[in-house]
Design a protein around this motif. Structure first.
Motif, PDB file in Angstrom:
ATOM      1  N   HIS A  91      10.094   6.485  -9.998  1.00 43.61           N
ATOM      2  CA  HIS A  91      11.478   6.817  -9.644  1.00 43.61           C
ATOM      3  C   HIS A  91      12.320   5.553  -9.503  1.00 43.61           C
ATOM      4  CE1 HIS A  91      14.105   9.807  -7.164  1.00 43.61           C
ATOM      5  NE2 HIS A  91      14.836   9.018  -7.911  1.00 43.61           N
ATOM      6  N   ARG A  92      11.741   4.521  -8.908  1.00 44.21           N
ATOM      7  CA  ARG A  92      12.478   3.268  -8.732  1.00 44.21           C
ATOM      8  C   ARG A  92      12.809   2.642 -10.082  1.00 44.21           C
ATOM      9  NH1 ARG A  92      13.521  -0.645  -4.770  1.00 44.21           N
ATOM     10  NH2 ARG A  92      14.962  -2.097  -5.762  1.00 44.21           N
ATOM     11  N   VAL A  95      15.770   4.464 -11.393  1.00 45.35           N
ATOM     12  CA  VAL A  95      16.974   4.080 -10.656  1.00 45.35           C
ATOM     13  C   VAL A  95      17.470   2.720 -11.117  1.00 45.35           C
ATOM     14  CG1 VAL A  95      17.830   3.406  -8.370  1.00 45.35           C
ATOM     15  CG2 VAL A  95      16.504   5.501  -8.631  1.00 45.35           C
ATOM     16  N   ASP A  96      16.557   1.768 -11.315  1.00 43.52           N
ATOM     17  CA  ASP A  96      16.964   0.441 -11.772  1.00 43.52           C
ATOM     18  C   ASP A  96      17.626   0.498 -13.147  1.00 43.52           C
ATOM     19  OD1 ASP A  96      15.984  -0.671  -9.464  1.00 43.52           O
ATOM     20  OD2 ASP A  96      14.042  -1.223 -10.334  1.00 43.52           O
ATOM     21  N   LEU A  97      17.179   1.432 -13.978  1.00 45.88           N
ATOM     22  CA  LEU A  97      17.745   1.545 -15.324  1.00 45.88           C
ATOM     23  C   LEU A  97      19.098   2.251 -15.339  1.00 45.88           C
ATOM     24  CD1 LEU A  97      14.591   2.512 -17.431  1.00 45.88           C
ATOM     25  CD2 LEU A  97      15.867   0.356 -17.553  1.00 45.88           C
ATOM     26  N   LEU A  98      19.273   3.245 -14.461  1.00 45.04           N
ATOM     27  CA  LEU A  98      20.422   4.139 -14.564  1.00 45.04           C
ATOM     28  C   LEU A  98      21.489   3.909 -13.493  1.00 45.04           C
ATOM     29  CD1 LEU A  98      18.438   7.457 -15.246  1.00 45.04           C
ATOM     30  CD2 LEU A  98      19.507   5.928 -16.925  1.00 45.04           C
ATOM     31  N   SER A  99      21.315   2.945 -12.621  1.00 43.77           N
ATOM     32  CA  SER A  99      22.255   2.776 -11.515  1.00 43.77           C
ATOM     33  C   SER A  99      22.911   1.407 -11.562  1.00 43.77           C
ATOM     34  CB  SER A  99      21.531   2.954 -10.175  1.00 43.77           C
ATOM     35  OG  SER A  99      20.568   1.929  -9.984  1.00 43.77           O
ATOM     36  N   THR A 100      23.963   1.288 -10.754  1.00 40.95           N
ATOM     37  CA  THR A 100      24.663   0.013 -10.575  1.00 40.95           C
ATOM     38  C   THR A 100      24.766  -0.274  -9.083  1.00 40.95           C
ATOM     39  OG1 THR A 100      26.790   1.173 -10.595  1.00 40.95           O
ATOM     40  CG2 THR A 100      26.017   0.247 -12.688  1.00 40.95           C
ATOM     41  N   PRO A 101      24.766  -1.539  -8.679  1.00 44.62           N
ATOM     42  CA  PRO A 101      24.824  -1.864  -7.244  1.00 44.62           C
ATOM     43  C   PRO A 101      26.154  -1.438  -6.628  1.00 44.62           C
ATOM     44  CG  PRO A 101      24.059  -3.733  -8.528  1.00 44.62           C
ATOM     45  CD  PRO A 101      24.587  -2.737  -9.511  1.00 44.62           C
ATOM     46  N   LEU A 102      26.074  -0.983  -5.395  1.00 45.72           N
ATOM     47  CA  LEU A 102      27.277  -0.651  -4.640  1.00 45.72           C
ATOM     48  C   LEU A 102      27.884  -1.935  -4.087  1.00 45.72           C
ATOM     49  CD1 LEU A 102      29.016   1.710  -3.477  1.00 45.72           C
ATOM     50  CD2 LEU A 102      27.584   1.589  -1.440  1.00 45.72           C
ATOM     51  N   SER A 103      29.180  -1.910  -3.908  1.00 45.43           N
ATOM     52  CA  SER A 103      29.865  -3.086  -3.392  1.00 45.43           C
ATOM     53  C   SER A 103      29.302  -3.480  -2.037  1.00 45.43           C
ATOM     54  CB  SER A 103      31.369  -2.800  -3.257  1.00 45.43           C
ATOM     55  OG  SER A 103      32.008  -3.845  -2.570  1.00 45.43           O
ATOM     56  N   TYR A 122      19.947   9.597  -1.056  1.00 48.03           N
ATOM     57  CA  TYR A 122      18.569   9.563  -0.583  1.00 48.03           C
ATOM     58  C   TYR A 122      18.111   8.108  -0.580  1.00 48.03           C
ATOM     59  CZ  TYR A 122      17.368   9.304  -5.576  1.00 48.03           C
ATOM     60  OH  TYR A 122      17.285   8.934  -6.890  1.00 48.03           O
ATOM     61  N   CYS A 123      16.946   7.873   0.000  1.00 48.32           N
ATOM     62  CA  CYS A 123      16.412   6.520   0.040  1.00 48.32           C
ATOM     63  C   CYS A 123      15.026   6.496  -0.584  1.00 48.32           C
ATOM     64  CB  CYS A 123      16.366   5.979   1.468  1.00 48.32           C
ATOM     65  SG  CYS A 123      15.523   7.034   2.648  1.00 48.32           S
ATOM     66  N   LEU A 124      14.714   5.394  -1.231  1.00 50.90           N
ATOM     67  CA  LEU A 124      13.401   5.166  -1.825  1.00 50.90           C
ATOM     68  C   LEU A 124      12.725   4.019  -1.078  1.00 50.90           C
ATOM     69  CD1 LEU A 124      14.020   5.441  -5.671  1.00 50.90           C
ATOM     70  CD2 LEU A 124      12.526   6.876  -4.287  1.00 50.90           C
ATOM     71  N   PRO A 125      11.747   4.328  -0.237  1.00 46.54           N
ATOM     72  CA  PRO A 125      11.087   3.262   0.521  1.00 46.54           C
ATOM     73  C   PRO A 125      10.267   2.358  -0.389  1.00 46.54           C
ATOM     74  CG  PRO A 125      10.661   5.445   1.461  1.00 46.54           C
ATOM     75  CD  PRO A 125      11.236   5.661   0.115  1.00 46.54           C
ATOM     76  N   GLY A 126      10.208   1.086  -0.039  1.00 46.74           N
ATOM     77  CA  GLY A 126       9.352   0.131  -0.717  1.00 46.74           C
ATOM     78  C   GLY A 126       8.282  -0.373   0.231  1.00 46.74           C
ATOM     79  N   ARG A 127       7.518  -1.338  -0.231  1.00 51.40           N
ATOM     80  CA  ARG A 127       6.472  -1.896   0.634  1.00 51.40           C
ATOM     81  C   ARG A 127       7.076  -2.593   1.853  1.00 51.40           C
ATOM     82  NH1 ARG A 127       1.488  -1.807  -1.657  1.00 51.40           N
ATOM     83  NH2 ARG A 127       1.386  -1.395  -3.901  1.00 51.40           N
ATOM     84  N   THR A 128       8.264  -3.144   1.699  1.00 52.67           N
ATOM     85  CA  THR A 128       8.999  -3.757   2.801  1.00 52.67           C
ATOM     86  C   THR A 128      10.423  -3.217   2.778  1.00 52.67           C
ATOM     87  OG1 THR A 128       9.726  -5.652   1.476  1.00 52.67           O
ATOM     88  CG2 THR A 128       7.602  -5.845   2.616  1.00 52.67           C
ATOM     89  N   ASN A 129      11.143  -3.464   3.863  1.00 51.19           N
ATOM     90  CA  ASN A 129      12.537  -3.025   3.909  1.00 51.19           C
ATOM     91  C   ASN A 129      13.370  -3.704   2.820  1.00 51.19           C
ATOM     92  OD1 ASN A 129      12.130  -1.298   6.049  1.00 51.19           O
ATOM     93  ND2 ASN A 129      12.699  -2.803   7.604  1.00 51.19           N
ATOM     94  N   ALA A 130      13.011  -4.945   2.483  1.00 48.68           N
ATOM     95  CA  ALA A 130      13.772  -5.666   1.468  1.00 48.68           C
ATOM     96  C   ALA A 130      13.617  -5.043   0.083  1.00 48.68           C
ATOM     97  CB  ALA A 130      13.334  -7.129   1.429  1.00 48.68           C
ATOM     98  N   SER A 132      13.195  -1.771  -0.401  1.00 50.93           N
ATOM     99  CA  SER A 132      13.654  -0.395  -0.357  1.00 50.93           C
ATOM    100  C   SER A 132      15.075  -0.298  -0.895  1.00 50.93           C
ATOM    101  CB  SER A 132      13.601   0.136   1.080  1.00 50.93           C
ATOM    102  OG  SER A 132      12.291   0.062   1.610  1.00 50.93           O
ATOM    103  N   VAL A 133      15.464   0.906  -1.293  1.00 46.56           N
ATOM    104  CA  VAL A 133      16.788   1.088  -1.880  1.00 46.56           C
ATOM    105  C   VAL A 133      17.354   2.433  -1.440  1.00 46.56           C
ATOM    106  CG1 VAL A 133      15.835   2.091  -4.010  1.00 46.56           C
ATOM    107  CG2 VAL A 133      18.110   1.077  -4.027  1.00 46.56           C
TER     108      VAL A 133
END
Length: 289
Positions: A91-92, A95-103, A122-130, A132-133
């Motif tokens: 899923h991540r 998201v990296d392919l189809l999204s753009t960063p928010l301001s 929604y949120c996608l957790p990662g191994r660390t908070n840094a 996550s998206v």
């Protein structure tokens, strides 16, 4: 939340430990003694020593049942973890392919925007908070005002900071291992609702209840919990994500409409003592049995 975790751990410990202790009962007056006897029997070269152990068929059956149940619980937890982890990774990548960063003017966290007209967050957790998206849709950005959008992002960031996905994943695995046990179903539902309440509390630190309620009411799709994000990408559970009505009604909605006072010191201490007793008493009884 602490109480539900204690109930789950105590239930698993009792269900696995009770048959094992019963099966080992003929080998010693206490569990440590019985375990020492098992080691001695394993290392013994004379088969006559095993015959003198006085283990009946029902003791062996109980011992095998406890070991099989414990293995089933651990394997289900591992299977759920790796399947959800794989679904989130896929899923991540999407998201990296189809999204753009928010301001960054709105939020300092990693927040991505997908070009879709359905209001969604929604949120996608990662191994660390840094790693996550938080994912927002263009439809959500066009629907909510800046304060309302900020409340949604704060809600999702609270999920990530407090690592709610670990709690929900554990209860999901516990439910999938023993779906016929009513407490598993109630516990999973209660933990999901409690994590949403905790995320609401995180948003309410910066925004008013009215702003948060408007953000929920104006969105046709409620913000998903950490467990629900991978579900939409085909995670281990395979369940459909809850509808907006099921997520914002009941105790959670009442809590936002009519804020209640937090638990007092006596109630908090009582819950912590009860949780410790749920874990401590069965453990001591099993060790001394």
């Amino acid at each position: 939340m602490v109480l539900w975790q204690a109930i789950a751990l105590a239930g698993g410990l009792s269900m696995v430990g009770a048959p094992i202790v019963y099966g080992l009962a003929p080998l010693g007056e206490s569990l440590p003694d019985a375990l020492c006897a098992v080691v001695n029997l394993t290392l013994a070269e004379d088969s006559a020593v095993l015959a003198e152990a006085d283990l009946r068929p029902w003791h062996i059956f109980a011992l095998c049942a406890g070991l099989l149940l414990g293995s089933h619980l651990l394997l289900t937890l591992a299977r759920t973890y790796f399947r959800v982890l794989g679904a989130r990774r896929r899923h991540r990548q999407l998201v990296d392919l189809l999204s753009t960063p928010l301001s960054k003017a709105l939020d300092e966290a990693d927040t991505q925007v997908i070009e879709h007209e359905t209001p969604l967050a929604y949120c996608l957790p990662g191994r660390t908070n840094a790693s996550s998206v938080t994912v927002l849709s263009r439809g959500l950005l066009n629907t909510l005002s800046k304060p309302e959008l900020g409340a949604v992002v704060a809600h999702e960031q609270t999920h990530l900071r407090q690592r709610h996905h670990l709690l929900t994943m554990t209860f999901e695995a516990w439910y999938r291992a023993l779906p016929w046990l009513p407490t598993n179903r109630y516990g999973r539902e209660a933990v999901l609702e409690l994590t949403e309440m905790l995320a609401d509390d995180g948003a309410l630190r910066y925004y008013s209840p009215e702003t948060l309620l408007r953000s929920l009411a104006l969105s046709s799709a409620e913000t998903a919990s950490p467990r629900e994000a991978p579900l939409n990408a085909g995670s281990a559970s395979g369940d459909a994500s809850p509808t907006p009505e099921t997520l914002i009604t009941g105790a959670r909605l009442q809590r936002l409409l009519v804020p209640t006072e937090p638990l007092g010191a006596l109630a908090t201490v009582s819950i912590l003592v009860a949780s410790a007793a749920l874990l401590g008493v069965p453990t001591v009884l099993l060790l001394l049995s």
